[in-house]
Scaffold this motif. Structure first.
Motif, PDB file in Angstrom:
ATOM      1  N   LEU B 177     105.169  20.598  76.611  1.00  0.00           N
ATOM      2  CA  LEU B 177     104.789  19.307  77.203  1.00  0.00           C
ATOM      3  C   LEU B 177     103.618  18.696  76.437  1.00  0.00           C
ATOM      4  N   MET B 178     102.719  19.550  75.982  1.00  0.00           N
ATOM      5  CA  MET B 178     101.594  19.043  75.195  1.00  0.00           C
ATOM      6  C   MET B 178     102.114  18.341  73.935  1.00  0.00           C
ATOM      7  N   THR B 179     103.097  18.943  73.284  1.00  0.00           N
ATOM      8  CA  THR B 179     103.667  18.359  72.062  1.00  0.00           C
ATOM      9  C   THR B 179     104.377  17.044  72.365  1.00  0.00           C
ATOM     10  N   LEU B 180     105.081  17.011  73.488  1.00  0.00           N
ATOM     11  CA  LEU B 180     105.757  15.757  73.861  1.00  0.00           C
ATOM     12  C   LEU B 180     104.722  14.651  74.075  1.00  0.00           C
ATOM     13  N   CYS B 181     103.705  14.944  74.856  1.00  0.00           N
ATOM     14  CA  CYS B 181     102.684  13.919  75.138  1.00  0.00           C
ATOM     15  C   CYS B 181     101.972  13.496  73.849  1.00  0.00           C
ATOM     16  N   ALA B 182     101.659  14.475  73.009  1.00  0.00           N
ATOM     17  CA  ALA B 182     100.951  14.168  71.768  1.00  0.00           C
ATOM     18  C   ALA B 182     101.833  13.339  70.834  1.00  0.00           C
ATOM     19  N   THR B 183     103.120  13.647  70.786  1.00  0.00           N
ATOM     20  CA  THR B 183     104.033  12.892  69.915  1.00  0.00           C
ATOM     21  C   THR B 183     104.164  11.455  70.399  1.00  0.00           C
ATOM     22  N   VAL B 184     104.279  11.282  71.705  1.00  0.00           N
ATOM     23  CA  VAL B 184     104.357   9.925  72.255  1.00  0.00           C
ATOM     24  C   VAL B 184     103.044   9.188  71.976  1.00  0.00           C
ATOM     25  N   ALA B 185     101.928   9.914  72.106  1.00  0.00           N
ATOM     26  CA  ALA B 185     100.622   9.297  71.814  1.00  0.00           C
ATOM     27  C   ALA B 185     100.560   8.836  70.367  1.00  0.00           C
ATOM     28  N   LEU B 186     101.048   9.695  69.467  1.00  0.00           N
ATOM     29  CA  LEU B 186     101.050   9.330  68.048  1.00  0.00           C
ATOM     30  C   LEU B 186     101.933   8.113  67.809  1.00  0.00           C
ATOM     31  N   CYS B 187     103.054   8.109  68.495  1.00  0.00           N
ATOM     32  CA  CYS B 187     103.987   6.984  68.393  1.00  0.00           C
ATOM     33  C   CYS B 187     103.292   5.691  68.857  1.00  0.00           C
ATOM     34  N   CYS B 188     102.539   5.776  69.929  1.00  0.00           N
ATOM     35  CA  CYS B 188     101.823   4.609  70.452  1.00  0.00           C
ATOM     36  C   CYS B 188     100.778   4.128  69.441  1.00  0.00           C
ATOM     37  N   VAL B 189     100.108   5.076  68.794  1.00  0.00           N
ATOM     38  CA  VAL B 189      99.102   4.709  67.796  1.00  0.00           C
ATOM     39  C   VAL B 189      99.790   3.982  66.637  1.00  0.00           C
ATOM     40  N   VAL B 190     100.958   4.501  66.236  1.00  0.00           N
ATOM     41  CA  VAL B 190     101.714   3.847  65.150  1.00  0.00           C
ATOM     42  C   VAL B 190     102.075   2.419  65.543  1.00  0.00           C
ATOM     43  N   ARG B 191     102.539   2.282  66.780  1.00  0.00           N
ATOM     44  CA  ARG B 191     102.920   0.940  67.226  1.00  0.00           C
ATOM     45  C   ARG B 191     101.691   0.016  67.289  1.00  0.00           C
ATOM     46  N   TYR B 192     100.573   0.599  67.638  1.00  0.00           N
ATOM     47  CA  TYR B 192      99.338  -0.186  67.659  1.00  0.00           C
ATOM     48  C   TYR B 192      98.984  -0.639  66.243  1.00  0.00           C
ATOM     49  N   LEU B 193      99.116   0.292  65.302  1.00  0.00           N
ATOM     50  CA  LEU B 193      98.765  -0.037  63.925  1.00  0.00           C
ATOM     51  C   LEU B 193      99.706  -1.092  63.361  1.00  0.00           C
ATOM     52  N   GLU B 194     100.930  -1.084  63.851  1.00  0.00           N
ATOM     53  CA  GLU B 194     101.902  -2.073  63.361  1.00  0.00           C
ATOM     54  C   GLU B 194     101.744  -3.415  64.053  1.00  0.00           C
ATOM     55  N   SER B 195     101.483  -3.349  65.343  1.00  0.00           N
ATOM     56  CA  SER B 195     101.470  -4.602  66.106  1.00  0.00           C
ATOM     57  C   SER B 195     100.069  -5.158  66.331  1.00  0.00           C
ATOM     58  N   GLY B 196      99.093  -4.254  66.346  1.00  0.00           N
ATOM     59  CA  GLY B 196      97.729  -4.681  66.634  1.00  0.00           C
ATOM     60  C   GLY B 196      97.495  -4.953  68.104  1.00  0.00           C
ATOM     61  N   ARG B 197      98.500  -4.641  68.943  1.00  0.00           N
ATOM     62  CA  ARG B 197      98.332  -4.945  70.378  1.00  0.00           C
ATOM     63  C   ARG B 197      97.552  -3.827  71.061  1.00  0.00           C
ATOM     64  N   MET B 198      96.565  -4.230  71.825  1.00  0.00           N
ATOM     65  CA  MET B 198      95.662  -3.274  72.472  1.00  0.00           C
ATOM     66  C   MET B 198      96.396  -2.351  73.438  1.00  0.00           C
ATOM     67  N   ILE B 199      97.444  -2.890  74.045  1.00  0.00           N
ATOM     68  CA  ILE B 199      98.153  -2.110  75.060  1.00  0.00           C
ATOM     69  C   ILE B 199      98.714  -0.815  74.478  1.00  0.00           C
ATOM     70  N   TRP B 200      99.120  -0.888  73.190  1.00  0.00           N
ATOM     71  CA  TRP B 200      99.667   0.328  72.565  1.00  0.00           C
ATOM     72  C   TRP B 200      98.594   1.396  72.381  1.00  0.00           C
ATOM     73  N   LEU B 201      97.392   0.989  72.010  1.00  0.00           N
ATOM     74  CA  LEU B 201      96.330   1.986  71.841  1.00  0.00           C
ATOM     75  C   LEU B 201      95.920   2.558  73.202  1.00  0.00           C
ATOM     76  N   SER B 202      95.932   1.708  74.224  1.00  0.00           N
ATOM     77  CA  SER B 202      95.617   2.187  75.570  1.00  0.00           C
ATOM     78  C   SER B 202      96.672   3.186  76.026  1.00  0.00           C
ATOM     79  N   ALA B 203      97.950   2.854  75.718  1.00  0.00           N
ATOM     80  CA  ALA B 203      99.029   3.787  76.079  1.00  0.00           C
ATOM     81  C   ALA B 203      98.856   5.097  75.326  1.00  0.00           C
ATOM     82  N   GLY B 204      98.448   4.978  74.047  1.00  0.00           N
ATOM     83  CA  GLY B 204      98.187   6.187  73.253  1.00  0.00           C
ATOM     84  C   GLY B 204      97.065   7.009  73.875  1.00  0.00           C
ATOM     85  N   GLY B 205      96.012   6.318  74.338  1.00  0.00           N
ATOM     86  CA  GLY B 205      94.912   7.009  75.009  1.00  0.00           C
ATOM     87  C   GLY B 205      95.387   7.714  76.259  1.00  0.00           C
TER      88      GLY B 205
END
Lengths: 462, 562
Positions: B177-205
């Motif tokens: 479960l830790m790996t799943l959450c961490a992978t989704v978090a990484l995915c959110c960070v990637v989406r943040y880096l691509e989109s620049g939308r704050m919501i993605w970084l918050s979701a990553g957090g």
């Protein structure tokens, strides 16, 4: 010819079955095919179970006068001994007689006081903290609160009643030069009936018999093991081989050779006669019960634990009977077994002869004396209709037993709080991801709605 | 102001599906303009489009569910499932498995809900396996965000068959479960880096917070993100970072808050101290010597080769993945306490790096470059561009073939690992404990209530407690509080305890005996001294170095008496 052979074979088989110990066991009238009776040192019921719930402990207001006939000297109430270890009371025949005081039961303290000794400890009692195993046994099986010693005084006397339902020849003093003579015992009956039996003796020394005892060499084994006071049980190999060291009890349980009837005498180190040996005695009984519980015999056996007299301790119940039929003070007695009633405090008036009566009834033997003939059997403590119940290994006696891997728990986990906190956390983190993923869709939807509104507004203008 | 889009020149990364979707006209307008398509046809099209992903997930499910319950729990599984069962109201296991132990409780809380529905060890494993499959899907999303759909599919396929992830995600461990959450978090960070939308970084957090309250060691992954942002300035806005941190801290705060409310703060501190100062359990290079065969040498080679081969196209994406991988690897190499499964979160990142390579055609070998290829083939009547196009197909096919070989190189050992096999040795975290369940069930059926058992070590003791429902102590638990897990109580004087009749059984097991021969010998001595009679013996058939098959004892239970 064939029919005759078949009859012969059947007869031979039947004879074999009758002769074998297994057959003797199956002759039992009840599901109890193995009866074990352990005798410990002098204690009274009130000394061990005064405060046990539901048992007949000292009534409120109980107070023994310090001096008989002098109420102004005050009295002593029963009190918890706690971890104090009073020295053995050393009750003599005179002391016990004074304690009984012709049935008034008011001399327990004064009997010692008038000897110039401190009588206060007599009123002390133990409870669950000091006797966790026995109280645990009482919780799960049967505790008798009307179990009387057979004689008011004397280890030899009580132990003689234990095996023969009669006082020892020559009184409770030294063993007569010729031993106990031809006085029959329950083991003679069993031997004669072909029913297996054994007398297990802790630290058994076959050389210690009444023949070797003297004032200089009292041979304590002759006190605790009445059979070594009989010439036939010490000389006849067929009988002598039935007396064995206690180790044999464990081997018999393990090897499947437990006899139908077994008596057990513990050694002075474990017999609970002194405060110092109470814990050791509980360890011993716990080991015996534990091994029985784990053996193949659990479902078909019963173990009775009792004590060979009062030891000078206080008990508030006047013993019944008089003259030759008089009983001694109440002693603790516990019955353990798969068929024992669960958590019963049994109020039936019983004595050592009750165990003899049960053996006689169970295996179809005739009574030894009028005492066991008139005794009440132990049957009220059994519930055969319910069937055997699984045994339980009772917890070790040590305050911090080394039997568990995990540290004892503090308070139970607040389940609702755990679910609440972690549920909210998980839901919040998922919601954020969903929200982030759905953001473009929400934006598009908002734009589409705005487009529609603009189109409608434009149409109206047109 | 949006962060600049570094690496937008990459042909694959330039048009990620999300970006394409964002640029698409509103659905309502499309629907209005195009002829009505039947629902069935649409569903068929969608199914066809998603078929490779579905097939990958099906393969992941097969490898995670095949013979799932063939071997019983190992120690960690017993502990986590026991704690979850205690939460679910199992009064038998609750005294043996405290809810508050070393780790936070997100996984155990979720598992306890599954156990309320069906309380078996298979249910617990199935729950973990489902999380493993979800991680494969998350890896697809991660790699697709980074390198496009094809790379996503390859990455998902690699993780689906990676022995490391297959084996760990078949166990009831926090790491899945830790790996799943961490992978989704990484995915959110990637989406943040691509989109620049704050919501993605918050979701990553939020997801990082969830990872930390699953297993606190995932806090190390924050170091990877920190390293990335430190090496890639200008891609993070302070406001966004503060909000994301607030979200994460709020979620993580639930753990100490929960402990305080439950009155177990001291418990947690004891565990922390023990973790900080406990003795090393593996050598420094444990991960470098142990993990490569489990992750797959081919995956490591391809990921590494891709970094070299495509270095000219390198963007923040590779930097992010490398930071994500390197920080925990370095940390746990230096940290004295190492667990086999601790590095599981690097699996999806490695798969993404390898998937990125497979999504590209094989580089043209020098002997195949124009005009040499034209001379050989004699078909170069067109331009160099045409020839290059002609060679693209075979190069894609060759890369596909390489991918297939890599997948097979992973799938074969993964299959070997999940097939129930007998072994007299055991690496913690690498699977179930052979014979442990059978011994525990024997205890359940044959040992009287209240009887106590003494095992060699706490690992086997946990398993026996879980299946046997009887308290089991362990010889090797140190009397020194600094050297033992605070959850365990020692047996300071085993000989005295035996003499007092504290124990009715002594348990010897091959797995613990291989790790602690001293205590194994002590267990044998106690059994011998206290009239031990072997009442239960289980064996495993193991393959000797010479190839011969030997029958070895796995568990022996002695009945003892003072």
């Amino acid at each position: 010819m064939k029919a005759r052979l078949a009859v012969l074979a059947a007869a031979a088989l039947a004879a074999l079955l009758v002769a074998s110990p297994a057959a003797a066991e199956t002759r039992a009238a009840t599901p109890i095919r193995h009866f074990i009776f352990l005798m410990q040192g002098g204690r009274t019921f009130d000394n061990y179970f005064a405060t046990y719930p539901g048992a007949d402990g000292p009534p409120p207001g109980t107070c023994q006068p310090r001096s008989a006939g002098r109420p102004q000297e005050g009295c002593v109430k029963p009190f918890p001994l706690g971890d104090r270890q009073p020295p053995p009371l050393g009750a003599s025949s005179t002391t016990i007689t004074s304690q009984y005081d012709r049935g008034k039961m008011d001399g327990f303290v004064s009997a010692y006081q008038k000897q110039g000794r401190n009588g206060v400890p007599v009123m002390g009692y133990y409870d669950r903290r000091q006797l966790p195993f026995y109280w645990g046994i009482a919780d799960r099986y049967v505790l008798f609160d009307r179990f009387f010693s057979s004689a008011r005084y004397g280890i030899r006397a009580n132990r003689s009643y234990w095996v023969s339902a009669a006082p020892p020849p020559g009184g409770s003093g030294a063993v007569p030069a010729g031993g106990y003579g031809k006085r029959p015992t329950i083991f003679d009956q069993l031997q004669h009936a072909g029913i297996s039996w054994k007398f297990y003796v802790q630290n058994y020394d076959p050389r210690q018999t009444y023949q070797n005892a003297s004032l200089a060499n009292p041979q304590t084994q002759t006190s605790r093991v009445p059979l070594v006071n009989y010439a036939r049980f010490t000389r006849d190999p067929a009988l002598r081989r039935h007396i064995a060291d206690l180790d044999q009890y464990y081997r018999d349980l393990s090897n499947g050779t437990l006899p139908a009837v077994a008596y057990i005498a513990s050694s002075s180190g474990d017999n609970e006669r002194s405060a110092r040996t109470i814990t050791a005695g509980q360890h011993l009984v716990r080991n015996m019960v534990t091994q029985l519980t784990q053996s193949r015999y659990w479902n078909s056996s019963a173990l009775l634990v009792s004590y060979d007299g009062s030891g000078g301790w206080f008990d508030h119940v006047r013993p019944p009977g008089s003259g030759s039929g008089a009983f001694g003070f109440r002693v603790p007695a516990l019955l353990v077994g798969a068929h024992a009633v669960r958590g019963q405090v049994n109020h039936t008036v019983l004595s050592y002869e009750s165990a003899l009566k049960f053996i006689e009834e169970n295996w179809g033997l005739s009574p030894l004396t009028a005492r066991d003939a008139s005794a009440t059997s132990l049957t009220s403590a059994f519930d055969f209709a319910a069937g055997p119940r699984p045994g339980t290994v009772l917890p070790p006696l040590s305050a911090a037993p080394a039997g568990q891997l995990h540290a004892p728990r503090a308070p139970a986990a607040p389940v609702a709080a755990v679910y609440g906190f972690y549920g909210i956390s998980a839901a919040a983190s998922i919601a954020l991801v969903v929200l982030a993923a759905g953001w473009p869709w929400l934006t598009r939807r908002r734009l589409a709605m705005a487009d529609k509104r603009a189109a409608r507004t434009g149409g109206e203008h047109l | 102001m949006r962060p600049p889009r570094e690496g937008a020149t990459s042909p694959v990364a330039a048009a990620p599906p999300s970006a394409a979707a964002a640029a698409a006209p509103p659905r309502a307008l499309v629907a209005a303009a195009s002829p009505r398509v039947s629902v069935t046809a649409e569903a068929g099209r969608l199914l066809g489009q998603q078929a490779p992903l579905l097939a990958t997930l099906a393969l992941a499910a097969f490898l995670r569910f095949w013979q799932l319950g063939a071997v019983g729990f190992n120690s960690d599984e017993a502990v986590y499932t026991g704690s979850a069962a205690a939460l679910a109201g199992n009064t038998t296991l609750a005294p043996m498995f405290p809810v508050f132990r070393a780790h936070p409780l997100l996984f155990q809380s979720m598992l306890s809900i599954a156990l309320r529905l069906h309380d078996t060890d298979w249910t617990a494993r199935a729950f973990a396996a489902v999380i493993g499959i979800a991680t494969v899907a998350a890896t697809f999303a991660l790699a697709r965000s980074l390198y496009g759909r094809t790379a996503g599919l390859y990455a998902a396929l690699l993780l689906a068959v990676m022995p490391y992830h297959v084996v760990v995600s078949r166990q009831v461990l926090l790491d899945g479960l830790m790996t799943l959450c961490a992978t989704v978090a990484l995915c959110c960070v990637v989406r943040y880096l691509e989109s620049g939308r704050m919501i993605w970084l918050s979701a990553g957090g939020g997801m990082m917070g969830a990872a930390i309250i699953t297993k606190e060691t995932s806090v190390i992954l924050l170091g990877g993100l920190y390293a990335f942002f430190a090496l890639t300035p200008g891609r993070l806005r302070i406001r966004h970072l503060l909000l994301a941190s607030l979200v994460m801290v709020t979620l993580v705060a639930s753990w100490p808050l929960m402990l305080r409310i439950a009155g177990h703060s001291q418990t947690s501190q004891s565990y922390l101290l023990w973790q900080l100062f406990r003795r090393p359990n593996h050598g420094t290079w444990f991960y470098f010597t142990t993990l490569p065969p489990w992750i797959g040498p081919a995956v490591l080679l391809v990921a590494l080769a891709g970094l070299v081969w495509l270095r000219d196209e390198g963007t923040w994406r590779e930097r992010l993945l490398i930071a994500w991988i390197a920080v925990p690897v370095i940390f746990f190499t230096l940290w004295p306490v190492k667990g086999f499964q601790y590095l599981l979160p690097i699996g999806p990142a490695l798969a993404a790096l390898a998937g990125r390579v497979f999504a590209r055609p094989l580089p043209r070998p020098p002997w195949l470059t124009w005009p040499s290829w034209a001379r050989i083939s004699g078909r170069a009547e067109g331009s160099g561009r045409l020839a290059a196009l002609r060679t693209l197909g075979p190069r894609r096919a060759a890369m596909g073939l390489l991918a297939v070989v890599t997948v097979i190189s992973l799938a074969v050992p993964a299959w070997a690992r999940i097939e129930p096999s007998a072994s007299a040795t055991f690496l913690a975290g690498s699977g179930g404990l052979n014979g442990g369940r059978a011994a525990g069930l024997w205890i359940l059926r044959n040992v009287q209530d209240g009887a106590r058992l003494l095992a060699i070590g706490p690992s086997a003791a946990n398993v026996l407690e879980f299946y046997g429902h009887q308290p089991v102590a362990a010889l090797s638990v140190s009397p020194d509080p600094r050297n033992r897990n605070p959850a365990y109580t020692p047996v300071p004087n085993p000989d005295l305890a035996m003499r007092r009749g504290d124990f009715q059984y002594v348990v010897w097991d091959a797995y613990t005996a291989a790790r602690t021969p001293y205590f194994a010998g002590q267990a044998r001595r106690l059994a011998s001294k206290y009239h031990g009679v072997a009442v239960y013996t289980s064996t495993v058939t193991v393959q000797a170095p010479g190839g011969a098959r030997l029958v070895e004892p796995a568990f022996v239970i002695y009945q003892v008496r003072p």
